[in-house]
Structure formats: structure tokens, C-alpha cells
Design a protein around this motif. Structure first.
Motif, PDB file in Angstrom:
ATOM      1  N   VAL A  31     -34.276  -8.225 -83.246  1.00 46.24           N
ATOM      2  CA  VAL A  31     -33.284  -7.272 -83.745  1.00 46.24           C
ATOM      3  C   VAL A  31     -32.146  -8.003 -84.471  1.00 46.24           C
ATOM      4  O   VAL A  31     -31.518  -7.465 -85.382  1.00 46.24           O
ATOM      5  CB  VAL A  31     -32.724  -6.412 -82.589  1.00 46.24           C
ATOM      6  CG1 VAL A  31     -31.604  -5.484 -83.070  1.00 46.24           C
ATOM      7  CG2 VAL A  31     -33.844  -5.589 -81.968  1.00 46.24           C
ATOM      8  N   MET A  32     -31.924  -9.261 -84.080  1.00 44.58           N
ATOM      9  CA  MET A  32     -30.859 -10.054 -84.695  1.00 44.58           C
ATOM     10  C   MET A  32     -31.314 -10.822 -85.944  1.00 44.58           C
ATOM     11  O   MET A  32     -30.503 -11.464 -86.614  1.00 44.58           O
ATOM     12  CB  MET A  32     -30.307 -11.050 -83.672  1.00 44.58           C
ATOM     13  CG  MET A  32     -29.496 -10.412 -82.565  1.00 44.58           C
ATOM     14  SD  MET A  32     -28.030  -9.559 -83.192  1.00 44.58           S
ATOM     15  CE  MET A  32     -27.192 -10.914 -83.992  1.00 44.58           C
ATOM     16  N   ALA A  33     -32.585 -10.759 -86.272  1.00 48.60           N
ATOM     17  CA  ALA A  33     -33.133 -11.569 -87.360  1.00 48.60           C
ATOM     18  C   ALA A  33     -32.392 -11.414 -88.693  1.00 48.60           C
ATOM     19  O   ALA A  33     -32.196 -12.410 -89.408  1.00 48.60           O
ATOM     20  CB  ALA A  33     -34.619 -11.262 -87.540  1.00 48.60           C
ATOM     21  N   PRO A  34     -31.952 -10.195 -89.099  1.00 48.83           N
ATOM     22  CA  PRO A  34     -31.262 -10.082 -90.393  1.00 48.83           C
ATOM     23  C   PRO A  34     -29.991 -10.913 -90.506  1.00 48.83           C
ATOM     24  O   PRO A  34     -29.564 -11.247 -91.608  1.00 48.83           O
ATOM     25  CB  PRO A  34     -30.945  -8.581 -90.484  1.00 48.83           C
ATOM     26  CG  PRO A  34     -31.980  -7.926 -89.639  1.00 48.83           C
ATOM     27  CD  PRO A  34     -32.176  -8.874 -88.488  1.00 48.83           C
TER      28      PRO A  34
ATOM     29  N   TRP B   7     -32.343 -18.053 -82.546  1.00 54.18           N
ATOM     30  CA  TRP B   7     -32.785 -16.949 -83.402  1.00 54.18           C
ATOM     31  C   TRP B   7     -34.166 -16.430 -83.021  1.00 54.18           C
ATOM     32  O   TRP B   7     -34.556 -15.334 -83.435  1.00 54.18           O
ATOM     33  CB  TRP B   7     -32.777 -17.385 -84.867  1.00 54.18           C
ATOM     34  CG  TRP B   7     -31.417 -17.674 -85.398  1.00 54.18           C
ATOM     35  CD1 TRP B   7     -30.907 -18.895 -85.760  1.00 54.18           C
ATOM     36  CD2 TRP B   7     -30.368 -16.729 -85.632  1.00 54.18           C
ATOM     37  NE1 TRP B   7     -29.607 -18.770 -86.196  1.00 54.18           N
ATOM     38  CE2 TRP B   7     -29.247 -17.447 -86.124  1.00 54.18           C
ATOM     39  CE3 TRP B   7     -30.252 -15.353 -85.474  1.00 54.18           C
ATOM     40  CZ2 TRP B   7     -28.054 -16.838 -86.456  1.00 54.18           C
ATOM     41  CZ3 TRP B   7     -29.058 -14.734 -85.806  1.00 54.18           C
ATOM     42  CH2 TRP B   7     -27.974 -15.472 -86.283  1.00 54.18           C
ATOM     43  N   GLN B   8     -34.922 -17.192 -82.247  1.00 57.31           N
ATOM     44  CA  GLN B   8     -36.258 -16.760 -81.855  1.00 57.31           C
ATOM     45  C   GLN B   8     -36.232 -15.789 -80.677  1.00 57.31           C
ATOM     46  O   GLN B   8     -37.256 -15.190 -80.344  1.00 57.31           O
ATOM     47  CB  GLN B   8     -37.106 -17.989 -81.486  1.00 57.31           C
ATOM     48  CG  GLN B   8     -37.123 -19.084 -82.524  1.00 57.31           C
ATOM     49  CD  GLN B   8     -37.638 -18.596 -83.869  1.00 57.31           C
ATOM     50  OE1 GLN B   8     -38.601 -17.845 -83.927  1.00 57.31           O
ATOM     51  NE2 GLN B   8     -37.006 -19.042 -84.942  1.00 57.31           N
ATOM     52  N   GLU B   9     -35.049 -15.614 -80.069  1.00 61.79           N
ATOM     53  CA  GLU B   9     -34.982 -14.845 -78.829  1.00 61.79           C
ATOM     54  C   GLU B   9     -35.011 -13.335 -79.033  1.00 61.79           C
ATOM     55  O   GLU B   9     -35.465 -12.601 -78.169  1.00 61.79           O
ATOM     56  CB  GLU B   9     -33.706 -15.230 -78.061  1.00 61.79           C
ATOM     57  CG  GLU B   9     -33.674 -16.697 -77.626  1.00 61.79           C
ATOM     58  CD  GLU B   9     -32.354 -17.073 -76.976  1.00 61.79           C
ATOM     59  OE1 GLU B   9     -31.496 -16.170 -76.818  1.00 61.79           O
ATOM     60  OE2 GLU B   9     -32.176 -18.255 -76.630  1.00 61.79           O
ATOM     61  N   ASP B  10     -34.517 -12.846 -80.184  1.00 63.85           N
ATOM     62  CA  ASP B  10     -34.359 -11.402 -80.344  1.00 63.85           C
ATOM     63  C   ASP B  10     -34.586 -11.000 -81.807  1.00 63.85           C
ATOM     64  O   ASP B  10     -33.734 -11.250 -82.658  1.00 63.85           O
ATOM     65  CB  ASP B  10     -32.956 -10.981 -79.898  1.00 63.85           C
ATOM     66  CG  ASP B  10     -32.787  -9.471 -79.823  1.00 63.85           C
ATOM     67  OD1 ASP B  10     -33.648  -8.745 -80.356  1.00 63.85           O
ATOM     68  OD2 ASP B  10     -31.788  -9.009 -79.239  1.00 63.85           O
TER      69      ASP B  10
ATOM     70  N   GLN C 297     -22.750 -16.583 -78.527  1.00 60.08           N
ATOM     71  CA  GLN C 297     -22.471 -15.609 -79.587  1.00 60.08           C
ATOM     72  C   GLN C 297     -23.703 -14.760 -79.910  1.00 60.08           C
ATOM     73  O   GLN C 297     -23.581 -13.676 -80.490  1.00 60.08           O
ATOM     74  CB  GLN C 297     -22.001 -16.343 -80.844  1.00 60.08           C
ATOM     75  CG  GLN C 297     -20.625 -16.963 -80.732  1.00 60.08           C
ATOM     76  CD  GLN C 297     -19.522 -15.928 -80.796  1.00 60.08           C
ATOM     77  OE1 GLN C 297     -19.542 -15.006 -81.601  1.00 60.08           O
ATOM     78  NE2 GLN C 297     -18.531 -16.084 -79.930  1.00 60.08           N
ATOM     79  N   LYS C 298     -24.879 -15.255 -79.595  1.00 55.58           N
ATOM     80  CA  LYS C 298     -26.146 -14.529 -79.768  1.00 55.58           C
ATOM     81  C   LYS C 298     -26.376 -14.048 -81.198  1.00 55.58           C
ATOM     82  O   LYS C 298     -27.049 -13.029 -81.443  1.00 55.58           O
ATOM     83  CB  LYS C 298     -26.231 -13.348 -78.795  1.00 55.58           C
ATOM     84  CG  LYS C 298     -26.249 -13.770 -77.331  1.00 55.58           C
ATOM     85  CD  LYS C 298     -26.496 -12.589 -76.417  1.00 55.58           C
ATOM     86  CE  LYS C 298     -26.519 -13.019 -74.949  1.00 55.58           C
ATOM     87  NZ  LYS C 298     -27.615 -13.944 -74.658  1.00 55.58           N
ATOM     88  N   GLY C 299     -25.805 -14.756 -82.165  1.00 57.79           N
ATOM     89  CA  GLY C 299     -26.037 -14.405 -83.561  1.00 57.79           C
ATOM     90  C   GLY C 299     -24.902 -13.642 -84.207  1.00 57.79           C
ATOM     91  O   GLY C 299     -24.907 -13.426 -85.423  1.00 57.79           O
TER      92      GLY C 299
END
Length: 441
Positions: free
Chosen positions: A379-382, A374-377, A357-359
Motif C-alpha cells: 500500500v506504501m509502494a507509490p 519498502w518490501q513490507e507493505d 516512519q514506515k514510508g
């Protein structure tokens, strides 16, 4: 079906049947394992067509086969459009037959509390093992006495926006207030790059915008007691007036007719500059980097950032679409359905689905916000902490049956849609207030 009299039942259960039962139990104990399910070889699971295709792909390609091997029965998964889930659930309940497990969105399980199985044992076991459920998850799936559905996931709703286009108009940080949002939108629309938002009858994006927007101005459908209707206020009227102007100045006016996929397509094609959405736009751009390009030929994925909705006079709010699984009371396979949901949500199994799902979908229990994915990208942090911040539909009251009915009837969404189409703000609010009062009594 042949009718069995009470006398026949007693005679049978008191003679040969009892002996067979005793012999059967002895055999089970001798084998040292539980019996296989005798009444079914499969269960029927009805869910949406995942906006992240990889989510359904991993289920079909490997996970459902793993479930059959682990549990001893097959899971037949059927997927349909998200706007079709509630009508299917209603029809199945009325007919007394249908899928054993049905996905439903947000607080709508509350509408079916009397027609679903008690899944408290499953939820309490999972919550205890995984750091507890978020308040959002419990509010939507607990009726005050028992768990009426198993929380499945929370889809963070953030504004996806084109960084380079905002930079071109001198906005290097996403607007923090509605006034700033409108000012930026005016400049973008002049350039043929409006923002996009639906006000249609669609499950996800329309209410996920309309409700937090209303709250940010100080409006609400009811007070904390869940009884006192308080929609027709100065604050609500001001919110309607502002959105009417915002719509003309900054938004794609065709959004009235959009469903939850139209804004994705509009953004990916370069028609709009920003839209409230889950992370599916960005994930699609990641999935097909050479298909989606910017106007300058760069990969679109490099030009997408995410931000929460702006804040209004009363603060900043969000709604994050929530999915849960109802085990239907009419089902003859309730035990198997619960066994499957408990298996699926175990950390090892759910983690496989969570990763792909990648977030886009975050877990309903608190342990998932600390997952290494969550450490991978950045841009998805929010999206990582979205489940902590979201309000439930019906705020400031509870997410009960009445709040679910107001949501299902799109009353709050239609209040804004009517005004955008020309109805005076005061009349739109008066209409909506009257409709909410019909629900709350």
C-alpha cells in the motif's frame, strides 16, 4: 561583558596564554584524542511535531541519548506545529539568538541564505556516501554556491482514498484525469462522501495541491529564466475555472479553513472519501486498527489506497513536501550542530528513524529508495519513488529566494481560494499575477 583592548590581547597571547596553549596542545597530543567541546554541553534543535508520532518518540526515548554518548554533548529537542516554524526562524534571526538548528520546509531556507551557516562539508560527505542527493533536495538547499541547509527528508504527497467507496460508484481505478476526478467526485458527494482539500494558509497540503494542479494545466508563475512572470495566461484562467466548478461539485467546501491536520481527521472519521496527504492517514490507521473502522465495521486500514494527483492538459505533476535543517549563523555552537547532523544522517543512525516512519518520510539521498522497509507493505509502494518525481516550488524557474517568497505569501493558493469564494477567474488570476510581479520585480 568586559572589553579587552588590542594591547591586552596581544600581551596575553604573547606570554602566559601562549605557554598555556602550547602545554595544552602537548597534553592533547599525548592523550591521542580530540578535546571535548569546552564551550557548550548542549545544543538546541527546533523541529516540527512529527505527523508520525513514532518519529519523535524514538528520538526522545533512545536516539538523543545515543547522540550524547557518541558526541559528548546533549541535544535538547523542541517540537512545535509546522506552521509555527517559519515565524520562529524569522524571530530568532531578528533577535540574533535562538535554536542552533531549525527545521524549515520546502525552499524556504533560500529566504535565510545570508543568516545560516555553510553546511557544504556535511552535505557533500553524506551525498558522496549515500548515492547522491535527489535533485529536489539540492534545489531547495543549495544557493548556487554552497549548501545552506542539510536535507532531512522528503514527504511523499499522494491522494489517500477509500477503495470501497470508489468501487461502489463503479470507479475501480483511481481517476487519471481531472475530468474523471470531477465525475467521480460528483457521484461521491451526492452520497455524502465528498473529497477533501484545503486552500488555507497551511504549509503542507494547500501548496502541494495548488502548484502541481496549476502546472498540469500549463500554468506557471515564471519561465525557466526565473525572471519572466507568466502567470496571467489562458491556461491559468482555465485551471481556475475548472477548480471553481470542481470545488462545488466534488469537494468538501469547508476545506477553505482547514490546516494540515483537518483533512487527516476528516478522512479517519469517514467524512471525506479522498484527500491529498502524506502517508500519515494510513499509518495512523495501522497504528490504531481497532479505533478506525469502515462503515461496515472492517478495519479502515484495509480500505485505504494511494495514488498520484490526476493529470491535466499539460501533464501530471507533483510536489512532495521537503524538510531540511538550518544551522543558524548566530549560533555559538555551529560545529557541534554540524557534528550532530552528520551523525544523525549516517546510514546506521538514520535507518532507525527511517524504519519507524514506515514510508511517510523518505530519505533525501538516493540509497533510501532501495531500503528493505519498502518490501513490507504494498500500500506504501507509490511513496517509494516520490522524491524522483516531484517538482520544486517556483517551477519552471529555480527554487530561489523569490520563489520562496511567493510560496510564503500563499499567492498561488490564494488565487484559487479567491475564485472558489466568488471572485471571477480572470480577476483572481490578474490579482495573483500582480502579486507575483511585485516579488520578481
Amino acid at each position: 561583558m568586559a572589553r579587552v583592548t588590542r594591547r591586552q590581547f596581544l600581551n596575553a597571547s604573547g606570554t602566559g596564554a601562549l605557554a598555556a596553549k602550547t602545554a595544552g596542545m602537548a597534553g592533547i597530543l599525548a592523550l591521542g584524542k580530540a578535546p571535548a567541546y569546552a564551550q557548550t554541553s548542549s545544543i538546541h534543535w527546533l523541529k516540527w511535531n512529527d505527523f508520525v508520532p513514532a518519529g519523535d518518540q524514538i528520538l526522545r526515548q533512545s536516539m538523543l541519548a545515543e547522540a550524547e554518548k557518541a558526541l559528548g554533548f546533549k541535544v535538547n529537542m523542541e517540537t512545535i506545529g509546522l506552521n509555527d516554524l517559519q515565524p520562529r526562524a524569522t524571530a530568532a534571526i531578528q533577535a540574533g539568538s535562538g535554536a542552533d538548528i531549525i527545521m524549515i520546509f520546502d525552499n524556504k531556507a533560500q529566504l535565510y541564505a545570508d543568516s545560516v551557516a555553510d553546511v557544504s562539508a556535511v552535505c557533500e560527505a553524506l551525498g558522496s556516501a549515500q548515492g547522491g542527493y535527489y535533485d529536489l533536495a539540492k534545489a531547495n538547499t543549495h544557493d548556487g554556491k554552497k549548501w545552506i541547509a542539510v536535507p532531512y527528508c522528503i514527504i511523499g504527497a499522494m491522494v489517500a482514498y477509500r477503495k470501497s467507496w470508489f468501487d461502489e460508484i463503479g470507479v475501480t481505478k483511481f481517476p487519471e484525469t481531472w475530468e474523471e476526478f470531477r465525475d467521480a467526485g460528483k457521484k461521491l458527494k451526492v452520497k455524502g462522501r465528498p473529497m477533501g482539500q484545503t486552500l488555507g494558509h497551511t504549509v503542507g497540503d494547500a501548496p502541494a495541491f495548488a502548484y502541481p494542479y496549476l502546472w498540469s494545466w500549463g500554468g506557471r508563475e515564471v519561465e525557466e529564466d526565473g525572471k519572466t512572470v507568466k502567470l496571467n495566461t489562458k491556461e491559468t484562467i482555465e485551471s481556475v475555472k475548472f477548480l471553481t466548478a470542481l470545488w462545488k461539485d466534488a469537494l468538501d467546501e469547508g476545506g477553505l479553513a482547514w490546516d494540515d491536520s483537518n483533512n487527516n481527521r476528516a478522512f479517519l472519521s469517514g467524512t471525506i472519501s479522498a484527500t491529498l496527504n502524506g502517508a500519515s492517514i494510513y499509518i495512523e490507521a495501522l497504528r490504531k486498527p481497532d479505533q478506525y473502522k469502515t462503515d461496515k465495521g472492517a478495519q479502515l486500514k484495509t480500505d485505504i489506497l494511494h495514488a498520484p494527483l490526476p493529470k491535466g492538459p499539460a501533464g501530471q505533476f507533483g510536489v512532495h513536501p521537503f524538510q531540511c535543517m538550518m544551522v543558524m549563523k548566530y549560533s555559538k555552537n555551529q560545529q557541534q550542530a554540524m557534528e550532530f547532523l552528520k551523525w544523525f544522517h549516517s546510514a546506521e543512525v538514520y535507518g532507525k528513524w527511517f524504519n519507524v516512519q514506515k514510508g511517510f518520510a523518505t530519505g533525501p539521498t538516493k540509497q533510501w529508495e532501495n531500503h528493505e522497509m519498502w518490501q513490507e507493505d504494498p500500500v506504501m509502494a507509490p511513496y517509494r519513488v516520490a522524491p524522483r518525481l516531484g517538482r520544486v516550488y517556483g517551477y519552471a524557474g529555480p527554487a530561489g529566494q523569490k520563489a520562496a517568497e511567493v510560496l510564503s505569501k500563499y499567492i498561488i493558493v490564494d488565487m484559487y481560494a479567491k475564485a472558489v469564494q466568488g471572485m471571477p477567474a480572470e480577476e483572481a488570476v490578474k490579482w495573483a499575477d500582480g502579486e507575483v510581479r511585485k516579488v520578481y520585480g
